[in-house]
Enzyme design. Structure first.
Site, short mmCIF file in Angstrom:
data_model
loop_
_atom_site.label_atom_id
_atom_site.label_comp_id
_atom_site.label_asym_id
_atom_site.label_seq_id
_atom_site.Cartn_x
_atom_site.Cartn_y
_atom_site.Cartn_z
N CYS A 177 2.24 41.03 47.82
CA CYS A 177 1.79 42.02 46.84
C CYS A 177 0.59 41.52 46.06
O CYS A 177 0.63 40.41 45.52
CB CYS A 177 2.86 42.28 45.79
SG CYS A 177 4.26 43.16 46.35
N CYS A 209 -10.05 49.35 45.31
CA CYS A 209 -9.27 50.08 44.31
C CYS A 209 -10.09 50.19 43.03
O CYS A 209 -10.86 49.30 42.70
CB CYS A 209 -7.97 49.32 44.02
SG CYS A 209 -6.82 50.25 42.98
N CYS A 260 3.79 48.10 55.16
CA CYS A 260 3.14 48.26 53.86
C CYS A 260 1.70 48.66 54.16
O CYS A 260 0.95 47.92 54.79
CB CYS A 260 3.19 46.93 53.11
SG CYS A 260 2.22 46.93 51.60
N GLU A 265 -6.26 46.26 54.75
CA GLU A 265 -5.19 45.42 55.28
C GLU A 265 -3.86 46.17 55.23
O GLU A 265 -3.62 47.00 54.35
CB GLU A 265 -5.11 44.12 54.47
CG GLU A 265 -6.34 43.27 54.71
CD GLU A 265 -6.40 41.98 53.90
OE1 GLU A 265 -7.05 41.05 54.38
OE2 GLU A 265 -5.83 41.91 52.80
N CYS A 268 -4.46 41.67 40.02
CA CYS A 268 -4.42 42.09 41.43
C CYS A 268 -5.72 41.76 42.14
O CYS A 268 -6.81 42.06 41.65
CB CYS A 268 -4.14 43.58 41.50
SG CYS A 268 -4.05 44.19 43.19
N CYS A 316 -6.50 46.45 37.66
CA CYS A 316 -5.37 45.68 37.13
C CYS A 316 -5.77 44.20 37.17
O CYS A 316 -6.26 43.72 38.20
CB CYS A 316 -4.12 45.90 37.99
SG CYS A 316 -3.57 47.60 37.97
N1 SAH Z 1 -1.80 51.03 43.22
C1 SAH Z 1 -0.42 51.10 43.58
C2 SAH Z 1 -0.18 50.53 44.95
C3 SAH Z 1 -0.40 49.03 45.05
S1 SAH Z 1 1.16 48.34 45.24
C4 SAH Z 1 0.42 50.45 42.52
O1 SAH Z 1 -0.14 49.87 41.62
O2 SAH Z 1 1.64 50.57 42.56
C5 SAH Z 1 0.93 46.71 44.97
C6 SAH Z 1 2.03 46.16 44.09
O3 SAH Z 1 1.81 44.76 43.89
C7 SAH Z 1 2.00 46.77 42.71
O4 SAH Z 1 3.29 46.86 42.19
C8 SAH Z 1 1.20 45.75 41.95
O5 SAH Z 1 1.40 45.85 40.57
C9 SAH Z 1 1.73 44.47 42.53
N2 SAH Z 1 0.82 43.35 42.37
C10 SAH Z 1 -0.51 43.37 42.23
N3 SAH Z 1 -1.00 42.12 42.12
C11 SAH Z 1 0.06 41.29 42.22
C12 SAH Z 1 0.18 39.88 42.24
N4 SAH Z 1 -0.87 39.10 42.14
N5 SAH Z 1 1.43 39.37 42.36
C13 SAH Z 1 2.50 40.17 42.51
N6 SAH Z 1 2.43 41.52 42.53
C14 SAH Z 1 1.22 42.07 42.38
#
Ligand code: SAH
Length: 347
Positions: A340, A115, A108, A95, A122, A119
């Site tokens: 995000c 991945c 974006c 996406e 996420c 985390c």
């Molecule tokens: N792997 C990279 C790129 C992904 S960016 C990274 O971790 O930076 C995606 C962003 O969204 C990251 O900052 C991640 O921590 C954040 N993110 C992930 N899940 C989220 C959620 N449920 N709500 C808000 N931000 C989230």
């Protein structure tokens, strides 16, 4: 009969294309024309290459394919955000998102299918990592959004963030190759300073980027500055501690002189106390930086809940008191799961 699989023509460099045409008894400048169609004009089909003869187009069709991505489904949010489900040549889907604001249009983009980082908050983590994206698959996502910006907003694409699916620094070579094309006059000719790569914070890769002299911006998904808590929500921290991350960031700043952005979500019962805010402030002292306090986007999971406004403002107040720029960021495209951490191929 043996059928040889056709090669993806965009895997060839300009020099390799030249060599191909010369071996075919054609002129080297033909390669230039084809290269321009492939990258600058983003041709999806050899028949679009109208300044080539029918025979040349046929020759190319016989030998090569163009593994262009296809926007399989486009969704538009009430706030103008567009989410694309992008189909890759092998049927997998990633996406990408167009985020319009008053003075910017940001793309974006994803760097991997799924991945590997796990985390806990996420949605992409639940997909597991299937494969890395190739440079052209990353490039094509940007092109698709650039076209949508022009078509739907009548405005140019201004910024690119690697904040879609995947960890860009675990697909480093391809991400760098894509950025090279995006910034090259033979590609999209965009400025590196308009590009931000976001990482979970892999120390040795941050050092490598600094050594490589990259010109784009760096964002780190920090989310907590106490090892115990960070490890519990971001397993990468177990092998890549905050101390190692801080050392890498100092090295980055020494080499690039560029500020880093920390992305930070405040969650109820996890990091919504002053102790965590103070740990963040301490971490921020390592190098010049700014903090984006981002809204939590629920992913159908009871474990994580957005902290109270009060807690978020407490963070902002303390950070500001210590001279650190801290912005509270509202989510975009939530209604279509485009925000995000929500990218999970729901459809
Ligand atoms: N792997 C990279 C790129 C992904 S960016 C990274 O971790 O930076 C995606 C962003 O969204 C990251 O900052 C991640 O921590 C954040 N993110 C992930 N899940 C989220 C959620 N449920 N709500 C808000 N931000 C989230």
């Amino acid at each position: 009969m043996i059928t040889l699989e056709k090669k993806d023509i965009r895997k060839l460099s300009l020099d390799e294309l030249k060599e191909f045409f010369v071996t075919q008894g054609d002129k080297a400048f033909r390669a230039q024309q084809v290269h321009e169609w492939l990258w600058k004009k983003s041709a999806k089909d050899f028949d679009q290459m109208t300044n080539l003869s029918i025979q040349t187009r046929q020759l190319l069709k016989d030998q090569f394919t163009i593994n262009h991505i296809h926007v399989d489904k486009m969704q538009r949010s009430e706030d103008g955000t567009i989410k694309n489900a992008v189909k890759l040549f092998d049927g997998l889907i990633v996406e990408s998102v167009l985020i319009p604001t008053k003075d910017r249009i940001t793309a974006c983009v994803s760097s991997q299918v799924g991945c590997s980082l796990d985390c806990k908050f996420c949605a992409t983590a639940r997909l597991k990592r299937m494969r890395n994206l190739s440079p052209d698959e990353i490039y094509d996502q940007v092109v698709a959004i650039k076209q949508q910006a022009e078509l739907f907003f009548n405005r140019p694409l201004t910024n690119i963030v690697f904040m879609g699916m995947g960890e860009p620094l675990l697909n480093y070579t391809n991400v760098i190759a894509a950025i090279d094309k995006i910034t090259s006059p033979e590609g999209l000719n965009m400025a590196s300073k308009r590009i931000t790569v976001s990482t979970v914070g892999i120390a040795k890769m941050i050092i490598k980027m600094a050594d490589d002299g990259v010109k784009f911006n760096l964002a780190v998904s920090l989310h907590d500055a106490i090892n115990e808590t960070r490890s519990a929500i971001m397993p990468i921290n177990e092998t890549n501690s905050l101390e190692e991350l801080a050392e890498a960031l100092k090295y980055w700043y020494k080499k690039t002189k560029r500020k880093v952005t920390y992305e930070y979500v405040v969650w109820k019962g996890i990091n919504d106390t002053e102790e965590h805010a103070r740990a963040l402030i301490k971490f921020c002292k390592h190098i010049p930086c700014k903090v984006n306090l981002i809204e939590y986007n629920p992913i159908d999971d009871g474990d994580f809940q957005q902290a109270s406004d009060e807690a978020i403002h407490m963070y902002q107040r303390l950070l500001t008191q210590h001279g650190i720029i801290a912005r509270i960021r509202k989510s975009r495209g939530k209604d279509i799961d485009a925000a995000c951490g929500q990218l999970a191929n729901k459809n």
